[in-house]
Design an enzyme around this catalytic site. Structure first.
Site, PDB file in Angstrom:
ATOM      1  N   GLU A 133      10.992  -8.419  -2.499  1.00  0.00           N
ATOM      2  CA  GLU A 133      11.557  -7.156  -2.023  1.00  0.00           C
ATOM      3  C   GLU A 133      10.880  -6.866  -0.696  1.00  0.00           C
ATOM      4  O   GLU A 133       9.699  -6.530  -0.655  1.00  0.00           O
ATOM      5  CB  GLU A 133      11.314  -6.043  -3.043  1.00  0.00           C
ATOM      6  CG  GLU A 133      12.137  -4.784  -2.770  1.00  0.00           C
ATOM      7  CD  GLU A 133      11.337  -3.709  -2.058  1.00  0.00           C
ATOM      8  OE1 GLU A 133      11.568  -3.543  -0.834  1.00  0.00           O
ATOM      9  OE2 GLU A 133      10.508  -3.055  -2.694  1.00  0.00           O
ATOM     10  N   LEU A 134      11.646  -7.022   0.388  1.00  0.00           N
ATOM     11  CA  LEU A 134      11.069  -7.000   1.729  1.00  0.00           C
ATOM     12  C   LEU A 134      11.509  -5.751   2.488  1.00  0.00           C
ATOM     13  O   LEU A 134      11.899  -4.755   1.896  1.00  0.00           O
ATOM     14  CB  LEU A 134      11.457  -8.288   2.456  1.00  0.00           C
ATOM     15  CG  LEU A 134      11.166  -9.578   1.662  1.00  0.00           C
ATOM     16  CD1 LEU A 134      11.595 -10.804   2.435  1.00  0.00           C
ATOM     17  CD2 LEU A 134       9.702  -9.662   1.263  1.00  0.00           C
ATOM     18  N   GLU A 165      -5.341  -4.491  -0.310  1.00  0.00           N
ATOM     19  CA  GLU A 165      -6.766  -4.181  -0.173  1.00  0.00           C
ATOM     20  C   GLU A 165      -7.001  -2.804   0.435  1.00  0.00           C
ATOM     21  O   GLU A 165      -8.141  -2.318   0.434  1.00  0.00           O
ATOM     22  CB  GLU A 165      -7.452  -5.253   0.676  1.00  0.00           C
ATOM     23  CG  GLU A 165      -7.702  -6.561  -0.047  1.00  0.00           C
ATOM     24  CD  GLU A 165      -6.435  -7.345  -0.342  1.00  0.00           C
ATOM     25  OE1 GLU A 165      -6.420  -8.089  -1.345  1.00  0.00           O
ATOM     26  OE2 GLU A 165      -5.444  -7.204   0.421  1.00  0.00           O
ATOM     27  N   CYS A 179      10.511   1.832   2.297  1.00  0.00           N
ATOM     28  CA  CYS A 179      11.375   0.749   2.779  1.00  0.00           C
ATOM     29  C   CYS A 179      12.853   1.044   2.564  1.00  0.00           C
ATOM     30  O   CYS A 179      13.702   0.512   3.276  1.00  0.00           O
ATOM     31  CB  CYS A 179      10.994  -0.576   2.126  1.00  0.00           C
ATOM     32  SG  CYS A 179      11.033  -0.553   0.330  1.00  0.00           S
ATOM     33  N   TRP A 211       0.791  -1.218   0.000  1.00  0.00           N
ATOM     34  CA  TRP A 211       0.000   0.000   0.000  1.00  0.00           C
ATOM     35  C   TRP A 211       0.830   1.278   0.000  1.00  0.00           C
ATOM     36  O   TRP A 211       0.286   2.353  -0.243  1.00  0.00           O
ATOM     37  CB  TRP A 211      -0.927   0.026   1.226  1.00  0.00           C
ATOM     38  CG  TRP A 211      -0.257  -0.307   2.533  1.00  0.00           C
ATOM     39  CD1 TRP A 211      -0.307  -1.499   3.188  1.00  0.00           C
ATOM     40  CD2 TRP A 211       0.574   0.550   3.342  1.00  0.00           C
ATOM     41  NE1 TRP A 211       0.431  -1.449   4.352  1.00  0.00           N
ATOM     42  CE2 TRP A 211       0.983  -0.198   4.471  1.00  0.00           C
ATOM     43  CE3 TRP A 211       1.006   1.875   3.223  1.00  0.00           C
ATOM     44  CZ2 TRP A 211       1.806   0.335   5.460  1.00  0.00           C
ATOM     45  CZ3 TRP A 211       1.833   2.411   4.212  1.00  0.00           C
ATOM     46  CH2 TRP A 211       2.213   1.643   5.316  1.00  0.00           C
ATOM     47  N   ASN A 212       2.124   1.208   0.277  1.00  0.00           N
ATOM     48  CA  ASN A 212       2.855   2.467   0.469  1.00  0.00           C
ATOM     49  C   ASN A 212       3.123   3.212  -0.837  1.00  0.00           C
ATOM     50  O   ASN A 212       3.165   4.437  -0.865  1.00  0.00           O
ATOM     51  CB  ASN A 212       4.158   2.235   1.241  1.00  0.00           C
ATOM     52  CG  ASN A 212       5.101   1.289   0.544  1.00  0.00           C
ATOM     53  OD1 ASN A 212       4.688   0.358  -0.161  1.00  0.00           O
ATOM     54  ND2 ASN A 212       6.393   1.497   0.729  1.00  0.00           N
ATOM     55  N   SER A 236       6.362  -7.261   3.749  1.00  0.00           N
ATOM     56  CA  SER A 236       7.100  -7.340   5.003  1.00  0.00           C
ATOM     57  C   SER A 236       7.971  -8.591   5.036  1.00  0.00           C
ATOM     58  O   SER A 236       7.766  -9.549   4.279  1.00  0.00           O
ATOM     59  CB  SER A 236       6.135  -7.358   6.188  1.00  0.00           C
ATOM     60  OG  SER A 236       5.411  -8.580   6.216  1.00  0.00           O
TER      61      SER A 236
END
Length: 477
Positions: A249-250, A177, A283, A150-151, A228
């Site tokens: 990509e965490l 969502e 991130c 969502w970011n 995450s």
């Protein structure tokens, strides 16, 4: 403002066969702005069947034709910037100026991938056998299950679509969502750009149920996730059961090392703006600041002034320079980080609390004197908090920077070429920025090491992640 929320399955927009819905909340007002239908298993099955058909269609399309679709998609993103940006701000909260920049960056990446899709080169290997040549080629891996956060609801979702299409793959995208409207707009535009009806599917639903069901399907050949660390590890384990490719990509907790010889005024200006972009929900942002003792006081004073100068408010307001955090989870996490830092002897120099009693607003926060074992120094904050610590010994600060399992991005600031070379080599991260805060570019691979993920996006490496290598030994006569 939010478009009608539906799934894109087999080229058709549908509310699906399920009865469950979810509220979409504007984080600046805490008001419900839309209801999102959630997919049932039958809807996922239809999407999987569609993706299988779409792969057979799209893999046969010649690279120049694929490139045309992606170029048109990029052009449509630019043409519809204002509409997309408005939806991003309504769903996610960031200021409109930041939302516009996100759309522009998305279009630039898509356009670059459009061109690179025409340049997926193999090679001819000299053979040790008479009358034989060895060819190394790349072939699209197959239908991709992609999961975006969502970011950055435009950039993260569109890059999943664009990478898959550039490589010749079909894709089922499950966006967040919490920001579905942006993904719906992307689906409309990629269809308008000429993607065949079965090549791109978009579904929403219970994240655990949807991800497990898609990953377990034998139709899916690759998983691409931005999310995450805990979710990434779960997805990796699920994909590994069937030996499926995975690009993950965490999270990150990026150190920024500021040497005393750096241009402090310039560095401070770069750092506080990078830290509070998107309300700190980036991130790759610098999140742990290590400043050499000789310039610590000056750095902290200017950084704190920069943080305090931000105008926090709704992203739609003209004067807003930082919007709300995206949801109540982040608001509660910020309060927890500040409380833990204070209990361990840290000092709040500015901010440290929620702003108002409506909307997910948290003041830009600067902490000093926070010990290394504080939560904010060990866990990714993902919000508008900046802990700053002093150091003297370069080897000790490198060790502390590398002490966490994360390894996404790192930053170093110095005028010494020798020190810059040492830090860029010693810091354990997928991307290191020296004397700047830019860590992504369409033409350069991006991704992390350790708990920050596997694989790469962007660059030719990002395209090749979506492909299998095939070696052909061809004998004549």
């Amino acid at each position: 403002m939010i478009p009608p929320l539906e799934h894109l399955i087999a080229g058709e927009w549908t509310r699906g066969s399920g009865d469950d819905t979810l509220a979409v909340i504007n984080p600046a007002t805490e008001e419900e702005v839309a209801r999102l239908p959630l997919a049932a298993i039958a809807d996922l099955d239809r999407a999987l069947e569609s993706a299988e058909r779409g792969f057979q269609i799209w893999r046969a399309v010649l690279p120049p034709e694929r490139s045309k679709v992606l170029r048109k998609f990029a052009g449509l993103l630019r043409q519809n910037t204002e509409q997309i940006a408005a939806v991003i701000t309504a769903e996610q909260g960031k200021p409109l100026a930041e939302a516009r920049n996100e759309v522009a960056a998305t279009a630039e990446l898509t356009e670059w991938l459009a061109e690179e899709s025409r340049r997926i080169y193999g090679r001819l290997v000299p053979s040790r056998f008479e009358n034989t040549r060895i060819l190394v080629t790349h072939e699209p891996v197959g239908p991709v299950a992609a999961f975006s956060p969502w970011n950055f609801p435009c950039m993260m979702a569109a890059r999943k679509i664009a990478h898959a299409l550039a490589a010749g793959c079909s894709v089922i995208l499950k966006p967040s969502e919490e920001t579905p409207g942006t993904a719906v707009l992307l689906g409309r535009l990629v269809m308008e750009a000429g993607a065949p009806k079965d090549v791109v599917n978009i579904v929403f639903g219970d994240p655990a149920q949807v991800s497990d069901y898609l990953i377990d399907s034998p139709i899916i050949k690759m998983v691409n996730l931005t999310g995450s660390v805990p979710v990434g590890k779960h997805v990796a384990q699920r994909a590994a059961r069937q030996l499926k490719k995975a690009t993950l990509e965490l999270g990150g907790h990026s150190p920024a090392i500021v040497m005393a010889d750096a241009d402090i005024d310039r560095v401070v200006d770069l750092c506080w703006k990078a830290r509070y972009r998107n309300a700190g929900q980036v991130c790759t942002a610098p999140t742990r600041f290590f400043v050499q003792s000789a310039v610590m006081d000056r750095f902290v004073e200017k950084f704190t002034a920069g943080a305090a100068s931000l105008n926090v408010g709704p992203g739609t307001d003209a004067g807003t320079t930082m919007g709300p955090v995206a949801n109540r989870r982040r608001l509660e996490a910020m309060e927890s980080f500040v409380a833990d830092a204070g209990a361990r002897g840290g000092t709040v120099l500015t901010g440290g609390q929620r702003l108002g009693n409506r909307g997910m607003f948290f003041a830009p926060t600067v902490l000093s004197g926070v010990p290394a074992d504080a939560d904010v120094m060990r866990l990714e904050p993902f919000g508008p908090i900046a802990p700053i610590a002093a150091f003297d010994d370069i080897d000790a600060v490198v060790a502390e920077s590398n002490a966490l399992p994360y390894g996404l991005a790192a930053y170093a600031f110095t005028k010494s070429h020798t020190v810059a070379a040492h830090l860029s080599s010693a810091l354990k991260a997928g991307v290191v920025a020296v004397n700047g805060v830019t860590v992504t570019a369409p033409e350069a691979p991006f991704g992390g090491v350790g708990d920050s993920g596997l694989g790469r996006e962007a660059g030719i490496e990002g395209v090749l992640e979506h492909m299998n290598v095939k070696t052909i030994l061809e004998t004549f006569g």
